[in-house]
Design an enzyme around this catalytic site. Sequence first.
Site, short mmCIF file in Angstrom:
data_model
loop_
_atom_site.label_atom_id
_atom_site.label_comp_id
_atom_site.label_asym_id
_atom_site.label_seq_id
_atom_site.Cartn_x
_atom_site.Cartn_y
_atom_site.Cartn_z
CD GLU A 56 -2.86 -1.13 2.42
OE1 GLU A 56 -3.79 -1.93 2.43
OE2 GLU A 56 -2.56 -0.40 3.40
CE LYS A 209 -1.56 2.39 -34.49
NZ LYS A 209 -0.62 2.82 -33.47
CG ASP A 234 2.78 8.16 -32.10
OD1 ASP A 234 1.67 8.68 -31.88
OD2 ASP A 234 2.94 6.94 -32.27
CB THR A 239 6.13 -1.71 -26.89
OG1 THR A 239 5.25 -1.56 -28.03
CG2 THR A 239 5.31 -2.02 -25.66
C1 R5P Z 1 -1.55 4.98 -30.49
O1 R5P Z 1 -2.61 5.32 -31.01
C2 R5P Z 1 -0.57 5.97 -29.94
O2 R5P Z 1 -0.68 7.22 -30.55
C3 R5P Z 1 0.84 5.46 -30.07
O3 R5P Z 1 1.16 5.31 -31.43
C4 R5P Z 1 1.01 4.11 -29.41
O4 R5P Z 1 0.30 4.05 -28.22
C5 R5P Z 1 2.46 3.83 -29.16
O5 R5P Z 1 2.57 2.57 -28.54
P1 R5P Z 1 3.73 1.57 -28.97
O6 R5P Z 1 5.01 2.35 -28.88
O7 R5P Z 1 3.64 0.46 -28.00
O8 R5P Z 1 3.42 1.13 -30.37
#
Ligand code: R5P
Length: 323
Positions: A56, A209, A234, A239
């Site tokens: 906790e 995508k 982004d 990840t």
């Molecule tokens: C998704 O819609 C977000 O804008 C990012 O592209 C995503 O969350 C990135 O996550 P990762 O690096 O795991 O692909």
Amino acid sequence: MGILSKVEQHSETETTVGLDVILFSGRANPQLAAAIARDLDVRVGRCEIDRFADGETSVRLGESVTGRHVVLVQPTAPPVNDHLMELLALADACRRGIAARISAVIPYYGYARSDKRHNELEPIMGRVVADLLQSVGISHLVTMDLHTPQIEGFFRAPVDSLTAMESLCAAMRADLPKDFVVVAPDAGRATLAAQYAQCLGAEVVVLHKRRTREHVETVRIVGDVAGRACVLIDDMISTGGTLAQATAVLLDKGARPGIVIAATHGLFIAPARERLDIEGVKAVYVTDTIASPVAGWPKLRVVPVAPVFAAAVRRYIEGAHRG
Ligand code: R5P
């Protein structure tokens, strides 16, 4: 003149509403909290944060908050649940200690990707977090590059929804060749990419995508990248799957190697660094909203954003003082 000195001066002459300001940091990013405190010219308050033996969260403020405007700084970065719980505990301690107002600076808002239901068996955790934050007395939120802007609507309290776009553009300019395009890795980032493109004076390319539970797949590209340099943007790198996949598609379509990546929040969950540490990528720009787990990586450029947060907090406090 910093906020505290202004407030102190007022309270000395007894002409103010009697607010003064103190900042407390959770354990997610104390360096950023210290930088925001410096910019605001306020003190970082003493507090002890720990875990009890059973896991906790334990919080104890080291000084009184009665009648004060409290600024809490805590990105809800991984481990998200622990950092969120620390923030809730800090806010509750301040509320019960009769703080006048509580501003929460949450540079990275965890659970923001859970902003709608994909089917009727899922929760909307972005909303749950908003309700929790407000239930412990947070009366003002400052955050940056929310995954989707509508999260602001989950709050009744005022939200300063900031962007790192200008700071990242300013930092990247020196790294950019003449003929480049700005690339959105998915349709969700098309608007953000257009803002980067306008700021940098470039064209936009959008990748589309499809994400399954197992992997990310780019299915379409709108725009031409053949022979051109790319700035791939982004809101976050988790990840690294999305940007690694986008990089592969761009190189496959004939983009020039030396892709520059820019994202506001660098979570860098393994194997993000390995995925992006490839020859085709020249540099990876992120801000310091999250204390970097890959500090020291030669491709990494960390752009400080404390002044952007401090300016928003200052505006709010000065507005609150005017009543
Ligand atoms: C998704 O819609 C977000 O804008 C990012 O592209 C995503 O969350 C990135 O996550 P990762 O690096 O795991 O692909």
